[in-house]
Design a protein around this motif. Sequence first.
Motif, PDB file in Angstrom:
ATOM      1  N   LYS A 106       0.853  -1.197   0.000  1.00 44.51           N
ATOM      2  CA  LYS A 106       0.000   0.000   0.000  1.00 44.51           C
ATOM      3  C   LYS A 106       0.884   1.241   0.000  1.00 44.51           C
ATOM      4  O   LYS A 106       1.660   1.466   0.932  1.00 44.51           O
ATOM      5  N   ALA A 107       0.757   2.033  -1.041  1.00 43.83           N
ATOM      6  CA  ALA A 107       1.490   3.289  -1.155  1.00 43.83           C
ATOM      7  C   ALA A 107       0.667   4.390  -0.489  1.00 43.83           C
ATOM      8  O   ALA A 107      -0.370   4.799  -1.021  1.00 43.83           O
ATOM      9  N   SER A 108       1.109   4.841   0.670  1.00 42.17           N
ATOM     10  CA  SER A 108       0.348   5.803   1.470  1.00 42.17           C
ATOM     11  C   SER A 108       0.615   7.224   0.996  1.00 42.17           C
ATOM     12  O   SER A 108       1.524   7.900   1.475  1.00 42.17           O
ATOM     13  N   ALA A 109      -0.190   7.675   0.061  1.00 41.72           N
ATOM     14  CA  ALA A 109       0.027   8.991  -0.522  1.00 41.72           C
ATOM     15  C   ALA A 109      -0.207  10.112   0.479  1.00 41.72           C
ATOM     16  O   ALA A 109       0.289  11.227   0.279  1.00 41.72           O
ATOM     17  N   GLU A 110      -0.946   9.851   1.553  1.00 43.64           N
ATOM     18  CA  GLU A 110      -1.201  10.885   2.562  1.00 43.64           C
ATOM     19  C   GLU A 110       0.028  11.153   3.427  1.00 43.64           C
ATOM     20  O   GLU A 110       0.105  12.164   4.112  1.00 43.64           O
ATOM     21  N   GLN A 111       0.984  10.206   3.411  1.00 43.60           N
ATOM     22  CA  GLN A 111       2.097  10.252   4.356  1.00 43.60           C
ATOM     23  C   GLN A 111       3.418  10.680   3.722  1.00 43.60           C
ATOM     24  O   GLN A 111       4.300  11.194   4.420  1.00 43.60           O
TER      25      GLN A 111
ATOM     26  N   SER B 225      -3.560   5.263  -2.389  1.00 43.26           N
ATOM     27  CA  SER B 225      -4.747   5.979  -1.940  1.00 43.26           C
ATOM     28  C   SER B 225      -4.930   7.234  -2.781  1.00 43.26           C
ATOM     29  O   SER B 225      -3.968   7.803  -3.294  1.00 43.26           O
ATOM     30  N   ASP B 226      -6.182   7.672  -2.939  1.00 40.24           N
ATOM     31  CA  ASP B 226      -6.488   8.850  -3.749  1.00 40.24           C
ATOM     32  C   ASP B 226      -7.206   9.866  -2.865  1.00 40.24           C
ATOM     33  O   ASP B 226      -8.408   9.758  -2.632  1.00 40.24           O
ATOM     34  N   HIS B 227      -6.457  10.821  -2.345  1.00 35.05           N
ATOM     35  CA  HIS B 227      -7.019  11.815  -1.436  1.00 35.05           C
ATOM     36  C   HIS B 227      -6.809  13.221  -1.970  1.00 35.05           C
ATOM     37  O   HIS B 227      -5.760  13.526  -2.554  1.00 35.05           O
ATOM     38  N   PHE B 228      -7.792  14.075  -1.764  1.00 33.90           N
ATOM     39  CA  PHE B 228      -7.601  15.502  -2.031  1.00 33.90           C
ATOM     40  C   PHE B 228      -6.963  16.167  -0.819  1.00 33.90           C
ATOM     41  O   PHE B 228      -6.213  17.134  -0.951  1.00 33.90           O
ATOM     42  N   GLN B 229      -7.272  15.653   0.377  1.00 31.60           N
ATOM     43  CA  GLN B 229      -6.657  16.116   1.617  1.00 31.60           C
ATOM     44  C   GLN B 229      -6.233  14.895   2.434  1.00 31.60           C
ATOM     45  O   GLN B 229      -6.912  13.873   2.408  1.00 31.60           O
ATOM     46  N   PRO B 230      -5.135  14.996   3.169  1.00 28.98           N
ATOM     47  CA  PRO B 230      -4.682  13.850   3.965  1.00 28.98           C
ATOM     48  C   PRO B 230      -5.428  13.763   5.291  1.00 28.98           C
ATOM     49  O   PRO B 230      -6.204  14.650   5.656  1.00 28.98           O
ATOM     50  N   TRP B 231      -5.158  12.689   6.028  1.00 28.45           N
ATOM     51  CA  TRP B 231      -5.757  12.513   7.349  1.00 28.45           C
ATOM     52  C   TRP B 231      -5.123  13.430   8.378  1.00 28.45           C
ATOM     53  O   TRP B 231      -5.721  13.714   9.418  1.00 28.45           O
ATOM     54  N   ARG B 232      -3.900  13.872   8.120  1.00 27.62           N
ATOM     55  CA  ARG B 232      -3.203  14.763   9.037  1.00 27.62           C
ATOM     56  C   ARG B 232      -2.724  16.007   8.292  1.00 27.62           C
ATOM     57  O   ARG B 232      -2.266  15.908   7.152  1.00 27.62           O
ATOM     58  N   HIS B 233      -2.807  17.158   8.959  1.00 23.96           N
ATOM     59  CA  HIS B 233      -2.310  18.395   8.356  1.00 23.96           C
ATOM     60  C   HIS B 233      -0.784  18.479   8.458  1.00 23.96           C
ATOM     61  O   HIS B 233      -0.101  18.805   7.477  1.00 23.96           O
TER      62      HIS B 233
END
Length: 335
Positions: free
Chosen positions: A8-13, A37-45
């Motif tokens: 899993k490539a964690s794009a948010e991190q 993962s395909d996110h416009f915003q991550p889980w953490r700022h």
Amino acid sequence: MTLKLGYKASAEQFAPRKLLDFSVAAEQAGFDSVFVSDHFQPWRHTDGHAPSALAWLGALGASTQRIVMGTSVLTPTFRYHPSIVAQVFGTLGSLFPGRVILGVGTGEGLNEVPATGMVWPETKERFARLREAVSLIRKLWSEDELTFPGEYYKTQNATVYDKPGAYLPIYVAGAGPQVAKYAGRMADGFICTSGKKWDLYTETLLPNVAEGLSLSAKPKPDFDRMIEMKVSFDPDKRRAMEDTKIWAALALTPEEKVTVHNPKEMERLADALPVERAASRWIVSSDPDEHIEKIKPYIDMGFRHLVFHAPGDDQARFIKLYGDLVLPKLRARFG
């Protein structure tokens, strides 16, 4: 089906270039697939990232030779019109035939609301939009000059000129009975995540996938049951435990996060959790054999495509350890 082991490539991190390097290393270490993962915003700022998965997948395909790649998951219903998703994945499929999977889901308000300013709809509408979007995408891959008079999406004489070079599977992600049944009936695979209550898998998700398969218009002997395995593996057990803290948001209940549309607020809620709760969604272990014993129940349930998501910042260390100590044992034991 042969056991497939993915990364899993964690794009948010991670920043896009670093994430690409990790994914190339995963192919070299023996992983079979990479899902981003395909996110416009991550889980953490703080130190968060949200690169375009669509652009990034093109770079991944050009940088690798063998791995299957896809989205886990993309929402083809709000930020993207389904016709654009069909065009992008038609291009990816023509560039990398037989190596691309479109993984879709009903979405998260954290991604869709800030990008669109919309009022986040109820589950019923989100599911209806997903069904219509999948139908439109498939029609655009098989028909020309398509006029599609949908309830939510419309096209007029639309043609995707660069269609996939081989059959391009669509996987559907879900955490409830209706979506699971739909995945079995209409999709090529089902995606869910580990670390939830056991009866969700045994009494809700997998039985409904099976029911959907029984209602399918044609047999699907290669239907893929894919699960994102939340694993924190390191010979140093303390380090494996602490690594999970950055992903504490996963331990928040749906009720705690459903109305949260801001990464700063999500980060605040996650940081308030103790490490024990942060680690509750993860298989945390320091011994390869113990680790495999904790993975085994998911394989016994019927999941044959395990995509491993590691929480730590040192992904190169995880990939090397997993490639040397865990993947060979999994393949030797479960084929």
